[in-house]
Design a protein around this motif. Structure first.
Motif, short mmCIF file in Angstrom:
data_model
loop_
_atom_site.label_atom_id
_atom_site.label_comp_id
_atom_site.label_asym_id
_atom_site.label_seq_id
_atom_site.Cartn_x
_atom_site.Cartn_y
_atom_site.Cartn_z
N PRO A 231 3.90 -2.86 -6.67
CA PRO A 231 2.52 -3.32 -6.49
C PRO A 231 2.36 -4.26 -5.32
O PRO A 231 1.26 -4.41 -4.79
CB PRO A 231 2.21 -4.02 -7.82
CG PRO A 231 3.54 -4.44 -8.36
CD PRO A 231 4.51 -3.39 -7.91
N PHE A 232 3.43 -4.91 -4.87
CA PHE A 232 3.31 -5.81 -3.73
C PHE A 232 3.36 -5.03 -2.42
O PHE A 232 2.56 -5.27 -1.51
CB PHE A 232 4.42 -6.86 -3.75
CG PHE A 232 4.19 -7.97 -2.76
CD1 PHE A 232 3.17 -8.89 -2.96
CD2 PHE A 232 4.99 -8.10 -1.63
CE1 PHE A 232 2.95 -9.92 -2.04
CE2 PHE A 232 4.77 -9.11 -0.71
CZ PHE A 232 3.74 -10.03 -0.92
N LEU B 223 0.04 -3.18 -1.53
CA LEU B 223 -1.17 -3.97 -1.30
C LEU B 223 -1.04 -4.74 0.00
O LEU B 223 -0.03 -5.38 0.26
CB LEU B 223 -1.39 -4.95 -2.46
CG LEU B 223 -1.44 -4.36 -3.88
CD1 LEU B 223 -1.65 -5.49 -4.89
CD2 LEU B 223 -2.53 -3.32 -4.01
N ILE C 104 -8.29 -9.52 -2.81
CA ILE C 104 -8.21 -8.56 -3.91
C ILE C 104 -9.48 -7.72 -3.97
O ILE C 104 -9.43 -6.50 -4.18
CB ILE C 104 -8.00 -9.30 -5.26
CG1 ILE C 104 -6.67 -10.07 -5.23
CG2 ILE C 104 -8.04 -8.32 -6.41
CD1 ILE C 104 -5.45 -9.24 -4.88
N PRO D 277 -2.81 -10.92 -2.54
CA PRO D 277 -1.71 -10.44 -3.40
C PRO D 277 -0.60 -11.45 -3.61
O PRO D 277 -0.02 -11.53 -4.71
CB PRO D 277 -1.22 -9.20 -2.66
CG PRO D 277 -2.42 -8.69 -1.94
CD PRO D 277 -3.17 -9.92 -1.51
N LEU E 68 -0.68 -13.71 -6.72
CA LEU E 68 -0.68 -13.09 -8.04
C LEU E 68 0.74 -12.78 -8.49
O LEU E 68 1.65 -12.62 -7.67
CB LEU E 68 -1.50 -11.79 -8.02
CG LEU E 68 -3.02 -11.90 -8.21
CD1 LEU E 68 -3.65 -12.82 -7.18
CD2 LEU E 68 -3.65 -10.52 -8.18
N GLN F 190 -0.06 -8.89 -12.48
CA GLN F 190 -1.44 -8.97 -11.99
C GLN F 190 -1.64 -8.06 -10.78
O GLN F 190 -2.68 -7.42 -10.64
CB GLN F 190 -1.76 -10.42 -11.63
CG GLN F 190 -1.87 -11.34 -12.84
CD GLN F 190 -1.92 -12.81 -12.46
OE1 GLN F 190 -1.53 -13.20 -11.35
NE2 GLN F 190 -2.41 -13.64 -13.38
N ARG F 191 -0.63 -8.00 -9.90
CA ARG F 191 -0.74 -7.11 -8.74
C ARG F 191 -0.83 -5.65 -9.18
O ARG F 191 -1.58 -4.86 -8.59
CB ARG F 191 0.44 -7.32 -7.80
CG ARG F 191 0.38 -8.63 -7.03
CD ARG F 191 1.35 -8.66 -5.87
NE ARG F 191 2.74 -8.70 -6.31
CZ ARG F 191 3.46 -9.82 -6.39
NH1 ARG F 191 2.91 -10.99 -6.09
NH2 ARG F 191 4.72 -9.79 -6.78
N GLN F 192 -0.07 -5.28 -10.22
CA GLN F 192 -0.15 -3.89 -10.67
C GLN F 192 -1.51 -3.60 -11.29
O GLN F 192 -2.03 -2.48 -11.17
CB GLN F 192 0.98 -3.59 -11.67
CG GLN F 192 1.22 -2.11 -11.93
CD GLN F 192 1.61 -1.33 -10.70
OE1 GLN F 192 0.88 -1.28 -9.72
NE2 GLN F 192 2.78 -0.72 -10.75
#
Length: 325
Positions: A100-101, A104, A110, A152, A155, A159-161
């Protein structure tokens, strides 16, 4: 009714070992067929190098098959696909990736990350409408509205996912391709994200193609499961077919490598040793024979054909393990 049908799909990549060597090919996916039920989850499970991500790319349209086709209803995707169908797939089939990082943009807020696909696909959204859509998506994935202004790096991984899931939902897709969606997360967070995905599926009627090396994750999420090894299905069936009535030695090894309590089974087998062979030089005969504890001479020379054990359960093995009733 099926949300997705994959028919005899293959993907070969041309390779050269030297300037004057004969051209060869790497068969990353070999004659794979399956159906994703409407509103259900089909899980693809296998080790790294089994062809799972290549298959995901073919379904998403990031790559084209060498043979076979992918069908979404009456829309057919193969070597020649109509442009209008490609545009439909860009909206209707979205991906949630492993990292997820890495997926993004760290410089974007966000809010901008979540709304970016909508701004690309549709340019006529009013600012108020965009903000309402953003607020609704953040609420759906369990994030506070004030997170719209964060980046990102501020988080956590979970939370990123959730942000990545919100971005995948912004175009109101019909199918999500979940490529190792929780493997980069702490174990304590994995269940939260998987439960969120289940809740969203129920609420929105989504169909999922779930890709994972972890059979426990696949079994928790999926109604149907396909076990991949070197680009070929070793076994395929319902969740109960695979978890409770596994017939292929590779499937049993994956069960043994998982958490028995998570699968609610007691597998009296040991995880297989060694590594998956190189797809550049797959073994002759059954591709699994080099690691199979039950391999016989025929396994080393002849590729097995698919056997149908029940209406839903299929296995590709010379000597499948038939569960005692």
């Amino acid at each position: 009714m099926s949300a997705l049908e994959v028919s005899d799909i293959s993907r070969a990549f041309p390779i050269r070992n030297g300037l004057f060597a004969r051209p060869a090919s790497l068969r990353a996916v070999e004659r794979v067929s399956f159906e994703l039920p409407q509103g259900g989850t089909f899980g693809l499970v296998g080790e790294s190098g089994s062809g799972k991500s290549t298959l995901a790319r073919l379904i998403l349209g990031a790559d084209e098959p060498t043979d076979g086709e992918v069908r979404f209803g009456d829309r057919v995707f193969g070597r020649r696909t109509q442009d209008r169908h490609k545009r439909w797939r860009q909206r209707a089939v979205q991906a949630v990736l492993q990292d997820p990082f890495g997926s993004l943009d760290p410089q974007m807020s966000i809010g901008d990350i979540v709304l970016e696909p909508l701004r690309i696909q549709q340019h006529d959204f009013a600012r108020d409408a965009l903000q309402k859509r953003l607020d609704a998506l953040l609420m759906q994935v369990g994030l506070p509205q004030e997170f719209r202004h964060r980046r990102p790096g501020e988080l956590s991984g979970g939370q990123r996912q959730r942000v990545a899931i919100a971005r995948a939902l912004v175009l109101e897709p019909e199918i999500l391709v979940l490529d190792e969606p929780v493997s980069a997360l702490d174990v304590s967070i994995q269940a939260q994200v998987l439960n969120l995905l289940k809740d969203l599926q129920d609420a929105l009627g989504l169909s999922y193609l779930l890709i994972s090396h972890d059979l426990a994750v696949v079994a928790f999420m999926s109604s149907h499961i396909g076990v991949l090894y070197l680009g070929r299905f070793m076994e395929q069936g319902t969740r109960d077919d695979i978890v409770e009535r596994a017939a292929h030695p590779y499937t049993l090894a994956l069960i043994a490598a998982s958490e028995p309590d998570a699968l609610d089974v007691q597998a009296d087998v040991q995880p297989i040793s060694g590594e998956i062979p190189s797809p550049f030089a797959p073994p002759s005969g059954c591709v699994f024979h080099t690691r199979c504890p039950a391999a016989r001479d025929i396994c080393r020379t002849d590729a097995p054909t698919e056997q149908r054990l029940s209406e839903t359960h299929r296995v590709t093995c010379h000597f499948p393990i038939i569960p005692q009733v």
